[in-house]
Design a protein around this motif. Structure first.
Motif, PDB file in Angstrom:
ATOM      1  N   GLY A   7      -6.952  -0.948 -10.866  1.00  0.00           N
ATOM      2  CA  GLY A   7      -6.027  -0.856  -9.743  1.00  0.00           C
ATOM      3  C   GLY A   7      -5.976  -2.130  -8.930  1.00  0.00           C
ATOM      4  O   GLY A   7      -6.377  -3.200  -9.388  1.00  0.00           O
ATOM      5  N   PRO A   8      -5.502  -2.050  -7.684  1.00  0.00           N
ATOM      6  CA  PRO A   8      -5.365  -3.255  -6.853  1.00  0.00           C
ATOM      7  C   PRO A   8      -6.715  -3.865  -6.515  1.00  0.00           C
ATOM      8  O   PRO A   8      -7.687  -3.160  -6.282  1.00  0.00           O
ATOM      9  N   GLY A   9      -6.745  -5.211  -6.458  1.00  0.00           N
ATOM     10  CA  GLY A   9      -8.011  -5.893  -6.236  1.00  0.00           C
ATOM     11  C   GLY A   9      -8.352  -6.152  -4.788  1.00  0.00           C
ATOM     12  O   GLY A   9      -9.445  -6.635  -4.498  1.00  0.00           O
ATOM     13  N   HIS A  10      -7.449  -5.824  -3.860  1.00  0.00           N
ATOM     14  CA  HIS A  10      -7.693  -6.151  -2.457  1.00  0.00           C
ATOM     15  C   HIS A  10      -8.737  -5.236  -1.825  1.00  0.00           C
ATOM     16  O   HIS A  10      -9.093  -4.198  -2.379  1.00  0.00           O
ATOM     17  N   GLY A  11      -9.219  -5.667  -0.668  1.00  0.00           N
ATOM     18  CA  GLY A  11     -10.238  -4.913   0.055  1.00  0.00           C
ATOM     19  C   GLY A  11      -9.676  -4.169   1.248  1.00  0.00           C
ATOM     20  O   GLY A  11      -8.466  -3.877   1.312  1.00  0.00           O
ATOM     21  N   ALA A  12     -10.540  -3.889   2.198  1.00  0.00           N
ATOM     22  CA  ALA A  12     -10.211  -2.975   3.290  1.00  0.00           C
ATOM     23  C   ALA A  12      -9.244  -3.548   4.315  1.00  0.00           C
ATOM     24  O   ALA A  12      -8.806  -2.829   5.221  1.00  0.00           O
ATOM     25  N   GLU A  13      -8.872  -4.812   4.194  1.00  0.00           N
ATOM     26  CA  GLU A  13      -7.891  -5.389   5.107  1.00  0.00           C
ATOM     27  C   GLU A  13      -6.461  -5.085   4.673  1.00  0.00           C
ATOM     28  O   GLU A  13      -5.515  -5.386   5.398  1.00  0.00           O
ATOM     29  N   THR A  14      -6.315  -4.484   3.485  1.00  0.00           N
ATOM     30  CA  THR A  14      -4.994  -4.140   2.967  1.00  0.00           C
ATOM     31  C   THR A  14      -4.983  -2.670   2.554  1.00  0.00           C
ATOM     32  O   THR A  14      -5.846  -2.223   1.795  1.00  0.00           O
ATOM     33  N   ALA A  15      -4.007  -1.937   3.069  1.00  0.00           N
ATOM     34  CA  ALA A  15      -3.902  -0.511   2.733  1.00  0.00           C
ATOM     35  C   ALA A  15      -3.335  -0.345   1.326  1.00  0.00           C
ATOM     36  O   ALA A  15      -2.359  -1.010   0.961  1.00  0.00           O
ATOM     37  N   PRO A  16      -3.920   0.531   0.525  1.00  0.00           N
ATOM     38  CA  PRO A  16      -3.359   0.778  -0.806  1.00  0.00           C
ATOM     39  C   PRO A  16      -2.089   1.615  -0.703  1.00  0.00           C
ATOM     40  O   PRO A  16      -1.922   2.410   0.233  1.00  0.00           O
ATOM     41  N   THR A  17      -1.204   1.454  -1.652  1.00  0.00           N
ATOM     42  CA  THR A  17      -0.040   2.333  -1.718  1.00  0.00           C
ATOM     43  C   THR A  17      -0.466   3.690  -2.271  1.00  0.00           C
ATOM     44  O   THR A  17      -1.500   3.810  -2.957  1.00  0.00           O
ATOM     45  N   SER A  18       0.305   4.693  -1.988  1.00  0.00           N
ATOM     46  CA  SER A  18       0.008   6.024  -2.525  1.00  0.00           C
ATOM     47  C   SER A  18       0.027   6.020  -4.048  1.00  0.00           C
ATOM     48  O   SER A  18      -0.802   6.659  -4.695  1.00  0.00           O
ATOM     49  N   ALA A  19       0.966   5.263  -4.609  1.00  0.00           N
ATOM     50  CA  ALA A  19       1.085   5.232  -6.071  1.00  0.00           C
ATOM     51  C   ALA A  19      -0.148   4.593  -6.702  1.00  0.00           C
ATOM     52  O   ALA A  19      -0.673   5.094  -7.708  1.00  0.00           O
ATOM     53  N   ALA A  20      -0.629   3.493  -6.110  1.00  0.00           N
ATOM     54  CA  ALA A  20      -1.810   2.827  -6.663  1.00  0.00           C
ATOM     55  C   ALA A  20      -3.041   3.709  -6.526  1.00  0.00           C
ATOM     56  O   ALA A  20      -3.854   3.811  -7.454  1.00  0.00           O
ATOM     57  N   PHE A  21      -3.200   4.344  -5.381  1.00  0.00           N
ATOM     58  CA  PHE A  21      -4.343   5.232  -5.164  1.00  0.00           C
ATOM     59  C   PHE A  21      -4.318   6.388  -6.154  1.00  0.00           C
ATOM     60  O   PHE A  21      -5.335   6.705  -6.780  1.00  0.00           O
TER      61      PHE A  21
END
Length: 222
Positions: A82-96
Motif C-alpha cells: 500500500g501507500p508508503g507515507h507515514g502519519a503526516e498523510t491521511a490514507p484514502t479509504s480505497a488504499a486502506f
C-alpha cells in the motif's frame, strides 16, 4: 509425504516457499490469482489453485478444492504494502481497504476453512507478518497503513491460536527481503529468508503457538 498449502505463491516469498518445499519432497498446493502464474506453479510441480484473498467469493471455493486434505503446513503469504507515507498523510479509504482486505480480512476468512485441515495433521499455520507490525519495536510511522495491517494480522494469529488447539499458529517476520515489496536493495535474498523461515518452522513445537518470530529464530515483541 508431508503436505503444504502456500497461499499467495505467484511471486517473491510465496514462490520461493513452493520451490524449496518441492525440492524437499513435499506435496505442495499453491494459490495464485492469474492464469499465467497458475500455469507456472503447475509446471514447477505444485497443485495450483486459483484464489484471490481479497475476494470473498474466491475464498469460498477453497474448501471444496481441498476437500479431504490434511495439511502439515499452511503458509499465509499473500499481502500488499500500500501507500508508503507515514502519519503526516491521511490514507484514502480505497488504499486502506485494499491493504486491510488483503493482509487481514483474507486471513480471517480463510482460517475457519484451512485451520481444521491443519489440525487434522497436528500441523502448523504460519502467517508472514513483519516487524513493522510490532508495536513494541516501532521507531517510525513510515508505511503506517501496512504497519497497522500487520499489527492486526498478529492479533488474528494470537486470537486464532486459542480456538485451534491442535494446530501451531505462528507469525513470522521474513526480514527485509529482496522482493517487490522489499526492493532490490534489501539485505536479505529471498532464498535465504525462506531457508531461514523453514528452519524456524521445522523447530516449532505446540507450546510455541500464538508466538511471533523473526526468520533468524528470535522471538519478537508484539
Amino acid at each position: 509425504m508431508p503436505t503444504a498449502l502456500v497461499i499467495g505463491a505467484s511471486r517473491g516469498i510465496g514462490r520461493e516457499f513452493v520451490r524449496q518445499l518441492l525440492r524437499d519432497g513435499w506435496k505442495v498446493w499453491a494459490t495464485a490469482r492469474d492464469d499465467a502464474s497458475l500455469a507456472e506453479l503447475q509446471s514447477a510441480g505444485a497443485q495450483a489453485l486459483k484464489l484471490d484473498v481479497a475476494q470473498t467469493d474466491s475464498i469460498a471455493t477453497l474448501g471444496w478444492q481441498l476437500d479431504g486434505e490434511k495439511l502439515d503446513l499452511a503458509l499465509f503469504v499473500a499481502g500488499v504494502y500500500g501507500p508508503g507515507h507515514g502519519a503526516e498523510t491521511a490514507p484514502t479509504s480505497a488504499a486502506f481497504d485494499q491493504v486491510m482486505h488483503a493482509n487481514v480480512l483474507g486471513a480471517m476468512q480463510l482460517i475457519p476453512t484451512v485451520a481444521p485441515m491443519v489440525e487434522a495433521a497436528r500441523g502448523k499455520c504460519v502467517f508472514i507478518s513483519s516487524i513493522m507490525g510490532s508495536i513494541g519495536s516501532a521507531t517510525a510511522s513510515i508505511g503506517w497503513v501496512y504497519r497497522v495491517s500487520k499489527a492486526a494480522l498478529d492479533m488474528v494469529v494470537k486470537s486464532a491460536s486459542f480456538d485451534y488447539r491442535h494446530a501451531t499458529f505462528v507469525a513470522l517476520h521474513p526480514g527485509w527481503v529482496q522482493t517487490g515489496i522489499g526492493g532490490p536493495n534489501a539485505p536479505v535474498p529471498v532464498e535465504q529468508s525462506v531457508e531461514d523461515m523453514l528452519d524456524v518452522i521445522g523447530k516449532l513445537q505446540p507450546g510455541d503457538s500464538g508466538s511471533f518470530y523473526s526468520h533468524d529464530g528470535t522471538r519478537l515483541p508484539w
